[in-house]
Design an enzyme around this catalytic site. Structure first.
Site, short mmCIF file in Angstrom:
data_model
loop_
_atom_site.label_atom_id
_atom_site.label_comp_id
_atom_site.label_asym_id
_atom_site.label_seq_id
_atom_site.Cartn_x
_atom_site.Cartn_y
_atom_site.Cartn_z
N GLU A 197 51.22 -43.32 106.45
CA GLU A 197 49.96 -42.79 105.92
C GLU A 197 49.56 -43.49 104.62
O GLU A 197 48.40 -43.83 104.41
CB GLU A 197 50.07 -41.27 105.67
CG GLU A 197 50.32 -40.46 106.91
CD GLU A 197 51.80 -40.24 107.22
OE1 GLU A 197 52.10 -39.28 107.95
OE2 GLU A 197 52.65 -41.03 106.74
N CYS A 234 54.40 -35.89 105.49
CA CYS A 234 55.38 -35.33 104.56
C CYS A 234 54.63 -34.89 103.30
O CYS A 234 53.44 -35.18 103.15
CB CYS A 234 56.44 -36.39 104.23
SG CYS A 234 55.84 -37.69 103.13
#
Length: 159
Positions: free
Chosen positions: A58, A86
């Protein structure tokens, strides 16, 4: 959220994650940034390839999109990621001002494969000095000078 994801973009992120593993380049995570039916940038997990613990799929996608667009704000864009972000990647998504995050596998799936982040949420609930990585504050008054300079600066770019 009433948004309808582009499932082909999500499939692309999943395929990138799988390819990242099978090629031996990195972990099973990948993401892309899109807007109005167009992919702007893609990123894969490069933690071990670059020795950078922040190089999650990401984050690399966000960095690539910001570079392509020449901006630090991705307002109006969406993140498609192979797995639920996360805590670091979720925070990065907020900082980037993304409009939505769509993901494939869940955090529980990542945990089954040895990528467990649940303990971080528990750590964040603790007082800073009580965490497994203690965070201790010193020189607060001196450190405030940076913020005072920021507030007084006529050249600052708000973000």
């Amino acid at each position: 959220m009433n948004r309808q994801p582009n499932l082909e973009f999500l499939r692309r992120a999943i395929a990138l994650a799988t390819e990242n593993v099978t090629s031996g380049r990195g972990g099973p995570f990948a993401a892309l940034i899109a807007r109005d039916g167009k992919v702007i940038a893609e990123g894969v997990n490069m933690v071990t390839a670059t020795n950078d613990p922040t190089a999650h799929g990401e984050v690399t996608a966000i960095r690539a999109a910001c570079k392509v667009l020449g901006t630090f704000s991705l307002a109006g864009y969406e993140l498609y990621t192979s797995c639920e972000p996360c805590p670091m990647c979720l925070a990065a998504s907020h900082w980037a001002r993304l409009d939505a995050v769509f993901y494939g596998a869940g955090a529980e799936d990542a945990a089954k494969a040895g990528f467990a982040d649940a303990y971080l949420y528990e750590e964040f609930r603790k007082e800073p000095a009580e965490r497994s990585l203690p965070a201790l504050q010193f020189l607060r008054d001196e450190a405030w000078s940076s913020f005072a300079a920021w507030m007084a600066s006529p050249n600052k770019i708000e973000y």
